[in-house]
Structure formats: C-alpha cells, structure tokens
Design an enzyme around this catalytic site. Structure first.
Site, short mmCIF file in Angstrom:
data_model
loop_
_atom_site.label_atom_id
_atom_site.label_comp_id
_atom_site.label_asym_id
_atom_site.label_seq_id
_atom_site.Cartn_x
_atom_site.Cartn_y
_atom_site.Cartn_z
N LEU A 13 0.82 -1.21 0.00
CA LEU A 13 0.00 0.00 0.00
C LEU A 13 0.86 1.26 0.00
CD1 LEU A 13 -2.71 -1.17 2.57
CD2 LEU A 13 -2.68 -1.45 0.07
N GLY A 29 -1.75 6.43 -2.34
CA GLY A 29 -2.96 6.31 -3.16
C GLY A 29 -4.00 5.43 -2.46
N HIS A 30 -3.52 4.31 -1.89
CA HIS A 30 -4.43 3.44 -1.16
C HIS A 30 -4.95 4.13 0.11
CE1 HIS A 30 -1.92 0.36 -3.34
NE2 HIS A 30 -3.12 -0.08 -3.62
N GLN A 37 -5.17 -13.20 -11.40
CA GLN A 37 -5.06 -12.07 -12.32
C GLN A 37 -3.63 -11.84 -12.82
OE1 GLN A 37 -6.67 -9.45 -9.06
NE2 GLN A 37 -5.44 -7.89 -10.08
N LYS A 72 -7.37 5.29 -11.20
CA LYS A 72 -6.17 5.04 -12.00
C LYS A 72 -6.34 3.76 -12.83
CE LYS A 72 -1.36 3.92 -11.60
NZ LYS A 72 -1.61 2.47 -11.54
N GLN A 83 -10.41 -1.39 -15.05
CA GLN A 83 -10.90 -2.25 -13.98
C GLN A 83 -12.17 -1.66 -13.36
OE1 GLN A 83 -8.49 -4.44 -10.82
NE2 GLN A 83 -8.89 -2.54 -9.75
N VAL A 137 -4.06 9.45 -7.20
CA VAL A 137 -3.13 10.27 -6.42
C VAL A 137 -1.79 10.29 -7.15
CG1 VAL A 137 -1.98 10.52 -4.19
CG2 VAL A 137 -4.30 9.61 -4.29
N ARG A 160 4.10 -0.51 -8.30
CA ARG A 160 5.21 -0.94 -9.17
C ARG A 160 6.27 0.15 -9.34
NH1 ARG A 160 3.20 -5.58 -12.34
NH2 ARG A 160 1.09 -5.92 -11.63
O1 PAF Z 1 -6.66 -3.11 -8.14
C1 PAF Z 1 -6.24 -4.06 -7.45
O2 PAF Z 1 -5.43 -3.88 -6.53
C2 PAF Z 1 -6.75 -5.46 -7.74
O3 PAF Z 1 -6.97 -5.66 -9.09
C3 PAF Z 1 -8.01 -5.80 -6.92
C4 PAF Z 1 -9.20 -4.92 -7.28
C5 PAF Z 1 -7.73 -5.68 -5.44
C6 PAF Z 1 -8.42 -7.25 -7.21
O4 PAF Z 1 -7.39 -8.14 -6.88
#
Ligand code: PAF
Length: 304
Positions: free
Chosen positions: A39, A42-43, A67, A170, A174, A197, A208
């Site tokens: 984190l 932004g989180h 994913q 961002k 998604q 952010v 990343r």
């Molecule tokens: O955006 C992310 O961090 C991921 O894609 C999520 C939504 C937590 C799903 O794993």
C-alpha cells in the site's frame, strides 16, 4: 493499534457484524476497500474516502494469483503486510482482511470464473490475457464475503445500498468493468471511484513504481505530461492531435508506448471523432500504457 487483522472468512463476517451492531441504532454502512497490499498513499486516499463515508471499513489485502499471467510477476509482487496494517490503521480502517490463497479459493483454483467480456480484451486486456477475468472473479468473491450477514442499514433515500466498495480511478478499465459486472449481475453494492493520487512531479502512484531506477522514473514522467497536453488541448477545444502526444511519449528514453487512446468515459469505447485534427468537443478519457524498464505503467486523465 485499533485495527483488527482477520485471515478467515468466518472471522471477517463475525467481526464486521459485531462492529456494525455496536454502531448507534445497531445498523450502519460498511465500506470495502479491495487491495493487493504494497500500500502507498494512493491506497491511503481510498481508505480515507471509505472511512469518511462509512461506519465500518474493511480493507482486503490479497495478492490474487488469478489475475497474474506471468508466474514471475506474481512471485515478485511486493508483500508488505506489517506496513500495510500500519497504513490502514493510521487511515482509520477497522478491519484488515488478509486471507491465504487456500482460504480464498477453497480446494485450489476456482473452476467457475467471471468473464469480463469484450472490454476485457482491450487495452490492458490485450497484453494481459485473462487478467480481467481473474480480477473480476476475485472482486465478485470479495464483494460477497465482505458483505455482512447482519447490521447493514437500509438503503439511503436515493436507493443506494449501505454497502459500498472503493476502487481507484487510475485503473480506469478495472473500475469500468467492476461497475459493469455489478450492474449486469445486480450486486447489492454501490461502487465508488476515487481520483488518482500523484507525486508532486505528476507520476501516478503505483505499487510498481518502486521497481523504477531514478532515470526510468524521470522518463516515466512523460506519460502524465502527454496526458496533460491532451487535457489542455481538450479544455481549449483545440484538435487533440493524439499522434503528436504519442510521439512525445515514444521520444522519452527507455519508454515503450503500448497504447494512447481517447475513449468514452463510461464504456471505454474508442472515440473515433475529434481526436486528431478537428476541434475537440464533449467528454472523454485519455488512457495510456507503456513499459518503462522492468515496469508496465498505466495512467489516464479526463478530457473536456
Ligand atoms: O486493483 C487491485 O489492486 C486489484 O486488481 C483488486 C481490485 C484488489 C483485485 O485483486
């Protein structure tokens, strides 16, 4: 530390129901912030938005194998549980839900998954096949398991549910796909998009970014620069000349442009008109993705 760390589905339900029962009137709103950990601020902004608007807030920290197409990418994804817990605690989050893979996917990988549909194959999906199916599958699951059995307040006067989930703008694709899944499959949850952010120099925060060298980070700034260039032209109703913005990105050392597209903000369908030579009108979203050194970066900015 007042945050509670839970690792099982059963504890998540029990602790969130108990916290809701303790709110005035014995029922309240619950905000869910799905994350993969590592984190950053932004989180923290996502979490703060949830804390400001809800009685109880749960943040999930789960690196979802479904994913990731590339096993190396999954293996090197940063895991920083203690720091994540501290950041969420400071943001006022009540529960950090950090399940193991075995707890989330009982008996191994799920055989039945959510399919993202045609939008899942564009942009990020084109270079990461299956990514959005995996992301939507875990989001669907998190939305179910994060919803408490008891203690949720009734929907508000506008009919919005007392259960809300928070996603960063961002990851525009998604967010659009999550909204679409929730609408198409009637999930009883309100999806809230939270603005991106950025660092002071304009780089969008990402877990990343830590893999960029100083030179690569400097080069990466061209992405937000190109987006601002387009936003400035759109605001002035000038032709966007997307081709010149793409050229600007390509000219930065070590930057390999994947795509720069101007799309409809809701459907993310490419806007064919007004993007090159004719004066820009209406609203759009500029999406960009590029590889810089070892890192694939994405960003976007509303236009108009
Ligand atoms: O955006 C992310 O961090 C991921 O894609 C999520 C939504 C937590 C799903 O794993």
């Amino acid at each position: 530390m007042s945050i509670t760390l839970v690792t099982t589905l059963a504890d998540l339900k029990a602790v969130s129901a108990a916290l809701l029962a303790a709110t005035p009137g014995g029922a309240g709103t619950l905000g869910l912030v799905p994350t993969m950990g590592a984190l950053h601020s932004g989180h923290a902004t996502l979490a703060a938005a949830a804390v400001a608007a809800n009685d109880v807030v749960v943040a999930s920290v789960f690196v979802n194998p479904l994913q990731f197409g590339d096993a190396n990418d999954l293996a090197r994804y940063p895991r920083t549980t203690e720091a994540d817990l501290a950041l969420l605690d400071a943001a006022g989050v009540d529960i950090m839900f950090a399940p193991s893979v075995a707890e989330m996917y009982l008996g191994g990988e799920p055989a039945v998954r959510v399919t993202a549909g045609p939008l899942g194959n564009l942009y990020e999906g084109a270079s990461r096949p299956g990514h959005f199916d995996g992301a939507l599958t875990v989001v669907a699951k998190l939305l179910h398991v994060g919803r408490p059995e008891t203690g949720l307040a009734a929907p508000d006067a506008a009919g919005r549910p007392a259960y809300r989930a928070y996603f960063g703008q961002k990851d525009a694709q998604q967010l659009a796909l999550v909204r679409r899944m929730v609408a198409d499959l009637n999930f009883p949850v309100d999806i809230v998009g939270v603005p991106t952010v950025r660092d002071d120099d304009g780089l969008a925060l990402s877990s990343r970014n830590r893999f960029l060298s100083a030179e690569q980070r400097e080069s990466a700034l061209v992405l937000s620069r190109a987006l601002r260039l387009l936003a400035g032209r759109a605001a002035a109703h000038e032709p966007l000349d997307v081709a010149s913005a793409a050229e600007l990105i390509r000219s930065a050392p070590g930057v390999e442009l994947d795509y720069l597209e101007v799309v409809d903000p809701q459907t993310l369908a490419v806007r064919a008109e007004n993007c090159q030579d004719t004066p820009f009108t209406g609203e759009a979203l500029a999406l960009v993705a590029a590889t810089v050194g070892p890192v694939r970066l994405i960003d976007n900015l509303p236009l108009g």
